[in-house]
Design an enzyme around this catalytic site. Structure first.
Site, PDB file in Angstrom:
ATOM      1  N   ASP A   7      -3.822   1.818  -0.090  1.00 27.49           N
ATOM      2  CA  ASP A   7      -3.733   1.771   1.360  1.00 27.49           C
ATOM      3  C   ASP A   7      -4.253   3.075   1.957  1.00 27.49           C
ATOM      4  OD1 ASP A   7      -3.136   0.522   3.709  1.00 27.49           O
ATOM      5  OD2 ASP A   7      -0.975   0.483   3.430  1.00 27.49           O
ATOM      6  N   THR A  48       0.024  -5.795   2.444  1.00 27.53           N
ATOM      7  CA  THR A  48       0.344  -4.940   1.306  1.00 27.53           C
ATOM      8  C   THR A  48       1.266  -5.628   0.305  1.00 27.53           C
ATOM      9  OG1 THR A  48       2.049  -3.887   2.687  1.00 27.53           O
ATOM     10  CG2 THR A  48      -0.033  -2.745   2.453  1.00 27.53           C
TER      11      THR A  48
END
Length: 394
Positions: free
Chosen positions: A121, A213
């Site tokens: 990320d 995510t």
């Protein structure tokens, strides 16, 4: 706009582009029990103004982009922005693929909103930020993004900082225009470029470095979504949505389904129950006469699937008090719009990306084709009214 999808086992990836400077990389495992949705594949998309948007499937990384062959003289050209967006998202997608193969529980931190975030990320955001600034050096740089380096600067995050820096340098070294090795501080500063508030004036890139995510950690769907706002609007010219291999190849134009009969339609909703009111979406589907069960997948992969006709409807109704962020919808919205679909709030109004980092909208977000939208809005209105009646009677 551009989007990339990846299939872990085979490294399959797809990149979308369209007439906006939007990009998103997304991994999408197809779950519908129909021949066209039988296979699992990764998906990445980027959208940008006057350029071509493409999407295709292969057992190799793929790229999707949308653009027009010519631009009206009165319209600004975003060719260079599209090229930069595609490169940024493509490189970020390769970083994410590499991390996912070796994903360890220790790579996961906790966000304040309880969702996990991986080194991918942060690395994805750093790569996109660095590439955009390098490819567009003359442009004022404004990035509205999800992450900042606050947690990474803690003493306990030293190993993660080092891992992110290594990944970013390894990824950028594959691009011939990259020459120097970045320090940890340079990578952290690149991440922190995403603090812009956006707004109705000027140009602002909008990024979700990994949308979905939880899906990424599970090995399911995720997207890297990058869009460009100009004057508060996601930039586009009206050039269509195309799918193309990430590493090059012919572009194939995609369209939303032409289904007119709700009974023949299928609908997408969030994989995570906490992300949407499933009772409400179920009620809406019942009023429409939809017979197929909901298809639940992560991230803006839902927009990508909708844009190529894998389903007919997408509904998102978050729990009360939740504020939608612009990076969760900017790229996906334009991909669907350029593919011939509509994206509105629950009252039928266009999404307004000019208010800063959040969307101010009525209740929820819905998307479908032009023929089904009136029926969908009617069902939404009726279901919301019934819900209000039940609440007031309790």
């Amino acid at each position: 706009m551009s989007m990339t999808v990846m299939r872990p086992a085979q490294g399959c990836c797809c990149h979308f582009n369209n007439a906006i400077n939007n990009c998103f990389n997304l991994r999408y495992r197809r779950t519908l029990k129909t021949p066209s949705l039988a296979a699992e594949f990764p998906f990445v998309a980027v959208a940008s103004p006057p350029t071509r948007l493409s999407l295709s499937l292969r057992r190799r990384p793929l790229t999707v982009a949308s653009s027009s062959a010519a631009t009206m003289s009165s319209s600004p050209s975003y060719d260079k922005e599209l090229a930069a967006a595609k490169k940024a998202v493509s490189l970020a997608s390769r970083l994410c693929q590499k991390v996912q193969k070796a994903l360890l529980q220790s790579d996961v931190q906790s966000k304040s909103d309880k969702s996990p975030v991986t080194v991918a990320d942060y690395g994805s955001q750093a790569v996109v930020s660095l590439v955009l600034q390098r490819e567009l050096p003359a442009d004022p740089f404004s990035l509205v993004a999800e992450e900042d380096s606050g947690d990474l600067r803690d003493d306990s995050a030293q190993d993660i900082r080092a891992r992110i820096t290594e990944l970013v340098n390894d990824t950028l070294s594959t691009d011939e225009s990259s020459s120097s090795t970045l320090s940890v501080e340079q990578v952290l500063k690149a991440i922190d470029c995403g603090v812009s508030e956006g707004g109705a004036t000027g140009r602002h890139w909008v990024l979700d470095p990994i949308d979905g995510t939880k899906g990424f950690v599970r090995g399911d769907q995720y997207a890297i979504a990058l869009g460009l706002l100009d004057g508060g609007k996601v930039v586009l010219v009206g050039s269509g949505t195309y799918m193309q291999p990430l590493e090059g190849g012919p572009a194939v134009e995609v369209h939303v389904t032409a289904t007119e009969n709700p009974e023949e339609a299928s609908f997408f909703e969030s994989y995570e129950a906490a992300h949407s009111l499933r009772g409400l979406t179920g009620s809406i589907a019942e009023k429409l006469g939809v017979k197929a069960p909901p298809v639940r997948i992560d991230s803006q992969a839902k927009y990508g699937a909708l844009s190529r006709g894998d389903g007919a409807i997408y509904m998102r109704f978050p729990h009360k008090g939740y504020r939608e962020k612009i990076w969760d919808h900017a790229a996906g919205c334009i991909v669907v719009t350029e593919a011939g679909g509509l994206v509105t709030d629950a009252a039928g109004k266009d999404l307004d990306f000019s208010k800063g980092r959040f969307l101010d909208l009525d209740t929820g977000i819905i998307s479908t084709n032009a023929k089904l939208m009136p029926l969908l809005l009617k069902a939404v209105k009726e279901s919301l009214k019934e819900g209000e009646s039940c609440s007031s009677s309790m």
